[in-house]
Design a protein around this motif. Sequence first.
Motif, PDB file in Angstrom:
ATOM      1  N   PRO A 226      48.925  27.103  52.091  1.00 55.53           N
ATOM      2  CA  PRO A 226      48.095  27.802  53.084  1.00 55.53           C
ATOM      3  C   PRO A 226      48.706  29.148  53.470  1.00 55.53           C
ATOM      4  O   PRO A 226      49.907  29.244  53.742  1.00 55.53           O
ATOM      5  CB  PRO A 226      48.079  26.826  54.267  1.00 55.53           C
ATOM      6  N   GLY A 227      47.862  30.160  53.483  1.00 54.95           N
ATOM      7  CA  GLY A 227      48.303  31.493  53.895  1.00 54.95           C
ATOM      8  C   GLY A 227      49.289  32.159  52.962  1.00 54.95           C
ATOM      9  O   GLY A 227      50.013  33.061  53.388  1.00 54.95           O
ATOM     10  N   SER A 228      49.305  31.776  51.681  1.00 56.38           N
ATOM     11  CA  SER A 228      50.329  32.307  50.774  1.00 56.38           C
ATOM     12  C   SER A 228      49.866  33.502  49.947  1.00 56.38           C
ATOM     13  O   SER A 228      50.688  34.171  49.324  1.00 56.38           O
ATOM     14  CB  SER A 228      50.785  31.195  49.815  1.00 56.38           C
ATOM     15  N   LEU A 229      48.568  33.799  49.913  1.00 62.81           N
ATOM     16  CA  LEU A 229      48.066  34.826  49.006  1.00 62.81           C
ATOM     17  C   LEU A 229      47.652  36.099  49.749  1.00 62.81           C
ATOM     18  O   LEU A 229      46.894  36.034  50.720  1.00 62.81           O
ATOM     19  CB  LEU A 229      46.857  34.309  48.224  1.00 62.81           C
ATOM     20  N   PRO A 230      48.131  37.249  49.290  1.00 68.29           N
ATOM     21  CA  PRO A 230      47.513  38.491  49.771  1.00 68.29           C
ATOM     22  C   PRO A 230      46.109  38.581  49.201  1.00 68.29           C
ATOM     23  O   PRO A 230      45.800  37.973  48.173  1.00 68.29           O
ATOM     24  CB  PRO A 230      48.425  39.587  49.213  1.00 68.29           C
ATOM     25  N   ALA A 265      44.296  36.959  45.875  1.00 69.27           N
ATOM     26  CA  ALA A 265      42.930  36.471  46.008  1.00 69.27           C
ATOM     27  C   ALA A 265      42.039  37.708  46.085  1.00 69.27           C
ATOM     28  O   ALA A 265      42.431  38.727  46.655  1.00 69.27           O
ATOM     29  CB  ALA A 265      42.774  35.632  47.272  1.00 69.27           C
ATOM     30  N   VAL A 266      40.868  37.638  45.502  1.00 70.78           N
ATOM     31  CA  VAL A 266      39.919  38.750  45.553  1.00 70.78           C
ATOM     32  C   VAL A 266      38.608  38.238  46.139  1.00 70.78           C
ATOM     33  O   VAL A 266      38.078  37.219  45.687  1.00 70.78           O
ATOM     34  CB  VAL A 266      39.673  39.357  44.157  1.00 70.78           C
ATOM     35  N   VAL A 267      38.111  38.927  47.133  1.00 68.17           N
ATOM     36  CA  VAL A 267      36.786  38.639  47.698  1.00 68.17           C
ATOM     37  C   VAL A 267      35.886  39.820  47.359  1.00 68.17           C
ATOM     38  O   VAL A 267      36.080  40.929  47.873  1.00 68.17           O
ATOM     39  CB  VAL A 267      36.845  38.409  49.218  1.00 68.17           C
ATOM     40  N   PRO A 313      41.622  29.168  53.198  1.00 66.52           N
ATOM     41  CA  PRO A 313      42.906  28.520  53.528  1.00 66.52           C
ATOM     42  C   PRO A 313      44.114  29.164  52.857  1.00 66.52           C
ATOM     43  O   PRO A 313      45.184  29.278  53.466  1.00 66.52           O
ATOM     44  CB  PRO A 313      42.703  27.077  53.043  1.00 66.52           C
ATOM     45  N   SER A 314      43.977  29.599  51.601  1.00 66.34           N
ATOM     46  CA  SER A 314      45.142  30.107  50.877  1.00 66.34           C
ATOM     47  C   SER A 314      45.433  31.578  51.157  1.00 66.34           C
ATOM     48  O   SER A 314      46.447  32.110  50.694  1.00 66.34           O
ATOM     49  CB  SER A 314      44.941  29.916  49.371  1.00 66.34           C
ATOM     50  N   SER A 456      53.338  39.645  48.587  1.00 65.77           N
ATOM     51  CA  SER A 456      53.965  38.784  47.585  1.00 65.77           C
ATOM     52  C   SER A 456      53.070  38.720  46.356  1.00 65.77           C
ATOM     53  O   SER A 456      52.091  37.980  46.318  1.00 65.77           O
ATOM     54  CB  SER A 456      54.178  37.379  48.157  1.00 65.77           C
ATOM     55  N   VAL A 457      53.407  39.535  45.347  1.00 63.99           N
ATOM     56  CA  VAL A 457      52.603  39.573  44.134  1.00 63.99           C
ATOM     57  C   VAL A 457      53.486  39.353  42.922  1.00 63.99           C
ATOM     58  O   VAL A 457      54.696  39.548  42.956  1.00 63.99           O
ATOM     59  CB  VAL A 457      51.867  40.929  43.993  1.00 63.99           C
ATOM     60  N   ARG A 458      52.851  38.933  41.822  1.00 64.19           N
ATOM     61  CA  ARG A 458      53.579  38.751  40.579  1.00 64.19           C
ATOM     62  C   ARG A 458      53.907  40.107  39.971  1.00 64.19           C
ATOM     63  O   ARG A 458      53.262  41.104  40.241  1.00 64.19           O
ATOM     64  CB  ARG A 458      52.733  37.943  39.591  1.00 64.19           C
TER      65      ARG A 458
END
Length: 679
Positions: A226-230, A265-267, A313-314, A456-458
């Motif tokens: 939860p909450g881990s992705l920009p 994540a992309v919206v 959530p993520s 936090s990105v790859r």
Amino acid sequence: MPIKATCDECFTTLSVGSQHAGKIARCKTCGAKVRIPAAGEEEEELLSSGQALSSDEDEVPAPRRSQPKPAAARKKKPVKKTDSDGTSGKVKSVLVAVFVIGLFGLRFAGRMSKHWKAYQERQAQNGAPQFSGGAQPAEQQSPTTNASMFDASATTFGAPAQTADASALYSLTDSPIQPPTFSPATFREIPTSHAKAHLQSVPTPGASPGTLMTLGVYLPPGEHEPGSLPCILFAPAGTPLIHGNPLDGNPENPEFAPYVRAGFAVVEFSLDGWYDRDNPSDAAAARAYLQFSAANAGVKNADAAFRFAKTLPSVNPKQIYIAGHSSAGTLALLYAAHQPELAGCIAYAPQVDVEGHLREALSDPRADTALPGIRAFVKRSSPDSHISQIKVPVFAFHATRDDVTSCAKTRQFCGQLQQSGGIVKFVEVPGDDHYQTMISPGLKNGIEWVASRGGSVRSVAADAPATPSGGFSPSPAPADVAMTSPFRPARGMSEPASPASSPFRPVTATPEPASIVPPAPTTEPPQTTMVEAESSLEVGKRVLAPRGAKWMGAEVMEVLPGERVKVHFLSLPAAFDAELPWSHVRLPMAEAAIGKDDVETLRYNLVRVPQGGVSTVKQPTEDALLALEGYLPDSLDIDVRNKRVSLKVVKGSAAESEAMLALVRGQLFVTPFTPTRRR
């Protein structure tokens, strides 16, 4: 000896005595003034010169016809012509000019405006009214008169109220769009090679009646805490900044796929005010503008996407960025001024001066009647009206000699933003391309900028040198790209050099072509065959290839190993060239191999002969038509004497609905065919 002249309004051919050469006659069919060619002056030369009618010239009586008209017909007054959607031809010309000029940029705008103004001047001196909507000025029109050019759904909300203060922010709490809840019941999963992709199957009501907003969610593969992705908010680009856009539904979109691969994540979200360019009309154009302006130039759509992303959530609600290219980059900057909770804004090749971009298109005084409040709207929707209000970090990227939007203006915008206390990083790369430099190295630089801010990105594969920092050190301007395509001339645009006082430094980087293969459209183009042998793919051959959700005309640039081919899309810059498998390419059938029942002949009225004569526009127009799926090559016929244009297309193809716009691109100004009335 009688002299023949053609009425520009109704295309009736008139015949008058030679003693009236050089004077003005009045058309008996529609009442418009018609200039009679002078002795020895060809009608084509008169029209191509754009010579306006002068009110102080002698006016001759209307020419008599060999067959007298019935008494009843003589008593009838001319009836103002309207199109099927209830709007006059003059109003339609205003809307077409605004939408087409805005879409194809200032290069096309300059040419289009020149011809449009000459046509207007001739219309004005012919006695044409300088306002639209009928026989009375806008301030005297009743509400129903002004609304008559729109359909019923448009009149339920009317034109948005625009403040005179261009720097005033739009309200985020006034009738906001309510985003949906993410669940399998409302979002359908779609296949992709790099993401967990979902598209909304139950559209959300937009900002005004009759509008819909759709959303797409793209998550990196695997499970996420939860909450881990920009998160990146992403809107579709490619508009003239006065209407919206739907989603293209392409999960492999090279404009946002790298973000997902990097761990974002992309919206993706649509913009209210969809305009179907395949089926253009005045009513649709006006309605699209009203819906887009009711959504505050997409600000309401962006805010709905922002609030939606915070519920995933993520997604880390404190690491939500908005990014966009071209017109979507403009929206990204505009929304950044409205939403201080954003983690940042990424704008690739944005149009920072919307008013300046549309100035040529809006020079017509009737634009405000055709598109209510448009002048105040474009000022308020322009990022350069809100520089001091942007409080979030900004990353801007531009190619020095971008041939669509101005790098110099973006550079100036960033300098002003920095002087006002904003946090900004501007990366400028050499090149004259609007798109491919964004794909590479633009996206990599944008992703690295997010990482430098704690996102936090790859890691991203190195395809360009790291962005240098420090003082200004201008790099030499790159040479013009030589266009060897037989369908397209070379470009020779220039961009002002970076001023010595600029705090930004250009990046020396060589763009690399995108390697993502788009999915082929689900529908097959009619009267085509698949590629079965390499011998059918010689260099220079015209083929059809997928671009987004449609087939487009292209030429073979190179036949590659492994049953692949490199193609150049005929209507796009070289940056859009793509390497595709044979399965993504179709071969149009020759006209001789197509049944007569499968061929449609399209006919149009020629409004005026282009400056320089037909020979100057014949090849550019043919090239524009070759880019359409379904056009039969070399079928374009321009009949100057009878003011007619015709061409052949495959029935059921895209060319049936797109041919008229292609003619306008080629500087052939036409209207739908209407036979000349004979009496």
